[in-house]
Design a protein around this motif. Structure first.
Motif, mmCIF file in Angstrom:
data_model
loop_
_atom_site.group_PDB
_atom_site.id
_atom_site.type_symbol
_atom_site.label_atom_id
_atom_site.label_comp_id
_atom_site.label_asym_id
_atom_site.label_seq_id
_atom_site.Cartn_x
_atom_site.Cartn_y
_atom_site.Cartn_z
ATOM 1 N N ILE A 213 -4.891 6.511 6.575
ATOM 2 C CA ILE A 213 -5.589 5.279 6.936
ATOM 3 C C ILE A 213 -5.603 4.325 5.747
ATOM 4 O O ILE A 213 -5.389 4.734 4.603
ATOM 5 C CB ILE A 213 -7.058 5.526 7.369
ATOM 6 N N ALA A 214 -5.841 3.050 6.045
ATOM 7 C CA ALA A 214 -6.116 2.072 5.005
ATOM 8 C C ALA A 214 -7.347 1.298 5.449
ATOM 9 O O ALA A 214 -7.584 1.132 6.651
ATOM 10 C CB ALA A 214 -4.926 1.139 4.808
ATOM 11 N N ARG A 215 -8.157 0.862 4.473
ATOM 12 C CA ARG A 215 -9.407 0.178 4.806
ATOM 13 C C ARG A 215 -9.554 -1.082 3.994
ATOM 14 O O ARG A 215 -9.122 -1.150 2.839
ATOM 15 C CB ARG A 215 -10.627 1.048 4.428
ATOM 16 N N ASP A 216 -10.218 -2.049 4.611
ATOM 17 C CA ASP A 216 -10.712 -3.174 3.842
ATOM 18 C C ASP A 216 -12.064 -3.517 4.437
ATOM 19 O O ASP A 216 -12.142 -3.974 5.572
ATOM 20 C CB ASP A 216 -9.753 -4.368 3.925
ATOM 21 N N ARG A 217 -13.121 -3.265 3.693
ATOM 22 C CA ARG A 217 -14.463 -3.354 4.252
ATOM 23 C C ARG A 217 -14.515 -2.443 5.479
ATOM 24 O O ARG A 217 -14.221 -1.261 5.365
ATOM 25 C CB ARG A 217 -14.858 -4.792 4.640
ATOM 26 N N ARG A 218 -14.822 -3.065 6.640
ATOM 27 C CA ARG A 218 -14.903 -2.232 7.842
ATOM 28 C C ARG A 218 -13.693 -2.436 8.763
ATOM 29 O O ARG A 218 -13.728 -2.048 9.925
ATOM 30 C CB ARG A 218 -16.221 -2.512 8.569
ATOM 31 N N SER A 219 -12.663 -3.044 8.219
ATOM 32 C CA SER A 219 -11.410 -3.139 8.964
ATOM 33 C C SER A 219 -10.553 -1.929 8.634
ATOM 34 O O SER A 219 -10.329 -1.621 7.458
ATOM 35 C CB SER A 219 -10.640 -4.397 8.570
ATOM 36 N N TYR A 220 -10.077 -1.254 9.646
ATOM 37 C CA TYR A 220 -9.285 -0.047 9.437
ATOM 38 C C TYR A 220 -7.877 -0.238 9.955
ATOM 39 O O TYR A 220 -7.643 -0.925 10.955
ATOM 40 C CB TYR A 220 -9.949 1.154 10.131
ATOM 41 N N HIS A 221 -6.959 0.400 9.276
ATOM 42 C CA HIS A 221 -5.573 0.436 9.731
ATOM 43 C C HIS A 221 -5.151 1.900 9.725
ATOM 44 O O HIS A 221 -5.360 2.602 8.736
ATOM 45 C CB HIS A 221 -4.699 -0.383 8.782
ATOM 46 N N ILE A 222 -4.607 2.344 10.838
ATOM 47 C CA ILE A 222 -4.103 3.713 10.861
ATOM 48 C C ILE A 222 -2.629 3.673 10.505
ATOM 49 O O ILE A 222 -1.805 3.118 11.228
ATOM 50 C CB ILE A 222 -4.326 4.380 12.232
ATOM 51 N N ALA A 223 -2.323 4.236 9.347
ATOM 52 C CA ALA A 223 -0.966 4.143 8.810
ATOM 53 C C ALA A 223 -0.049 5.165 9.464
ATOM 54 O O ALA A 223 1.155 4.943 9.586
ATOM 55 C CB ALA A 223 -0.999 4.358 7.295
ATOM 56 N N ASP A 224 -0.585 6.274 9.890
ATOM 57 C CA ASP A 224 0.241 7.344 10.464
ATOM 58 C C ASP A 224 -0.545 8.000 11.600
ATOM 59 O O ASP A 224 -1.306 8.942 11.397
ATOM 60 C CB ASP A 224 0.572 8.364 9.362
ATOM 61 N N TRP A 225 -0.334 7.446 12.806
ATOM 62 C CA TRP A 225 -1.140 7.887 13.956
ATOM 63 C C TRP A 225 -0.906 9.361 14.284
ATOM 64 O O TRP A 225 -1.856 10.096 14.575
ATOM 65 C CB TRP A 225 -0.834 6.993 15.163
ATOM 66 N N ASP A 226 0.343 9.796 14.210
ATOM 67 C CA ASP A 226 0.620 11.195 14.555
ATOM 68 C C ASP A 226 -0.096 12.145 13.594
ATOM 69 O O ASP A 226 -0.696 13.133 14.007
ATOM 70 C CB ASP A 226 2.130 11.460 14.526
ATOM 71 N N ARG A 227 -0.040 11.817 12.317
ATOM 72 C CA ARG A 227 -0.690 12.675 11.332
ATOM 73 C C ARG A 227 -2.202 12.614 11.515
ATOM 74 O O ARG A 227 -2.897 13.628 11.426
ATOM 75 C CB ARG A 227 -0.281 12.224 9.929
ATOM 76 N N MET A 228 -2.688 11.416 11.790
ATOM 77 C CA MET A 228 -4.124 11.233 12.024
ATOM 78 C C MET A 228 -4.563 12.095 13.201
ATOM 79 O O MET A 228 -5.576 12.810 13.115
ATOM 80 C CB MET A 228 -4.386 9.757 12.321
ATOM 81 N N ARG A 229 -3.826 12.041 14.287
ATOM 82 C CA ARG A 229 -4.160 12.836 15.468
ATOM 83 C C ARG A 229 -4.155 14.318 15.143
ATOM 84 O O ARG A 229 -5.026 15.061 15.609
ATOM 85 C CB ARG A 229 -3.120 12.591 16.577
ATOM 86 N N ALA A 230 -3.181 14.739 14.343
ATOM 87 C CA ALA A 230 -3.091 16.161 13.991
ATOM 88 C C ALA A 230 -4.281 16.572 13.139
ATOM 89 O O ALA A 230 -4.895 17.618 13.372
ATOM 90 C CB ALA A 230 -1.774 16.437 13.261
ATOM 91 N N ILE A 231 -4.609 15.743 12.166
ATOM 92 C CA ILE A 231 -5.760 16.050 11.309
ATOM 93 C C ILE A 231 -7.034 16.134 12.140
ATOM 94 O O ILE A 231 -7.867 17.015 11.951
ATOM 95 C CB ILE A 231 -5.916 14.966 10.215
#
Lengths: 247, 247
Positions: A213-231
């Motif tokens: 993920i990447a964050r700026d304040r409360r804005s989030y960006h999911i950089a790797d959805w597949d890995r995120m889902r697995a985690i």
DNA sequence: CGTAGGTTTGACTGATCTCAAGTTTGGTGG
DNA sequence: CCACCAAACTTGAGATCAGTCAAACCTACG
């Protein structure tokens, strides 16, 4: 024509249509529901535990959460909500609130009398079915939260919460699959995941350092959805959100 | 006359009447529901996650639980069930099972087709209402479990689980307020509370040493209900179980 | 520019887990 | 009726994930 000029009920119709495949008439019937509009600042209690309520609370814009407080004063958030969610549909049949409903951000809310919703559900069975399906999904979400809090470690728990919120935000039409707001404070994330805000902060930094993920304040960006889902061990079926890009 | 000679549907009628204040006709209509009876040994899967089901599973006697398994193979029990409970009412509108339903002890089960229940609910609105109320209470229970697992320590968590199970057993007519069976293994208590069986064992011993409960095998006696309630932070309202002696 | 709420960091503590070895219990077959 | 076995329960010792406490740092907003 009601005060629906600003399309207050639009988010709810969007959601119920997704859950029930409504007809034109069904949608019109929803659109003609009488309601009272309110705008509330962040962190305002909309319904308090113990209250007997006679109307439902539709979130039109902004974000909200439901929470309980233990005898020892510890808070547990039991659900987050996005625009289009009815925050307390269960109060139609269980009118005593067993938890608080609170805003997370400034929020626009439409109050709709229980009687009106009952009438609508009786006259338009598919709408009624969609409403009930919504309460059942609410239950499915709670069960998934039990699993998270009971059997997942901090990283998976937080990742799971983020995945769920992302999918629901996209389904509600207020976010893109990889870019969205997490409107709650880290304190609130902690109260939702059964952790402390200190540990939430460290774990968010870990997810960032690991590049998912990447964050700026409360804005989030999911950089790797597949890995995120697995985690997160996240299987979105239970949400019935119909967001193929994230399935 | 159906095979109801053994009063198979009795426990469900008892429960729905409590939830909906049914008429004589309503009860008769329930009693004439067609069903298929089955008897299963302990630890048998009745419904498997991912299955598409077309019938509901009514627990007539014995005990059951619903559970999910994480990717890492950890199990989380999301609810326990007593006689009279319909184990998967939510599958009427969400036919894909999102969790397993399993027996805890030997159990007698009545399978009832979704269509029959829908018909019943349409013809007898009060029955329909009681059924929906039941699913909403199921949701309330899940929320309370989130609170327990998220924000209560091991002792309170286990005490809470025991209090809830006791009240539900009494409401189902299979226990006295202070004496009842906890039919599940300590392993299963652990999987319900998000702990390990080792810690469950030590914590049960602690509750015993503190004089609030007594145990013999899986028979439990609550020696001090007020203290137990206080330890558990248990407020039974959410169960809508109508057991004044324990309120 | 002062302030409050939110976020971040560091150092230390502790509740619960892990692993591993007994012990008890209930069922089964001889 | 007893011997045996598997499952469940119990106990001990050491490890760890997450909590606690406390301070510092942002940053939005009046």
């Amino acid at each position: 024509m009601t005060t629906d000029s600003l399309n207050v009920l639009g988010p709810m119709i969007r959601k119920l249509d997704r859950l029930g495949d409504l007809s034109e008439q069904d949608c019109l019937a929803i659109r003609s529901l009488p309601f009272t509009l309110g705008v509330f600042p962040a962190n305002r209690v909309l319904v308090r535990e113990g209250q007997y309520v006679t109307r439902c609370c539709l979130l039109v814009s902004g974000y909200a959460a439901r929470q309980k407080v233990t005898k020892e004063g510890k808070r547990q958030i039991v659900s987050f909500h996005v625009p289009g969610d009815i925050l307390d549909l269960q109060h139609i049949l269980l009118p005593r609130a067993d938890h608080n409903v609170e805003t997370i951000t400034q929020a626009k809310v439409a109050w709709i009398a229980h009687d009106e919703i009952r009438r609508l559900a009786e006259a338009h069975p598919r709408v009624g079915e969609a409403l009930w399906r919504d309460t059942l999904i609410d239950g499915a979400v709670s069960r998934e939260w039990v699993v998270s809090v009971g059997r997942r470690d901090a990283r998976a728990r937080i990742a799971h919460m983020i995945c769920e919120f992302a999918v629901r935000s996209v389904a509600a039409g207020v976010a893109l699959p990889t870019n969205f707001e997490l409107p709650m404070s880290q304190d609130q994330i902690a109260d939702a995941t059964g952790l402390t805000s200190v540990h939430v902060n460290r774990t968010l930094q870990l997810l960032e350092k690991q590049g998912v993920i990447a964050r700026d304040r409360r804005s989030y960006h999911i950089a790797d959805w597949d890995r995120m889902r697995a985690i997160a061990d996240f299987e979105p079926d239970y949400l019935h959100a119909a967001v193929p890009a994230m399935a």
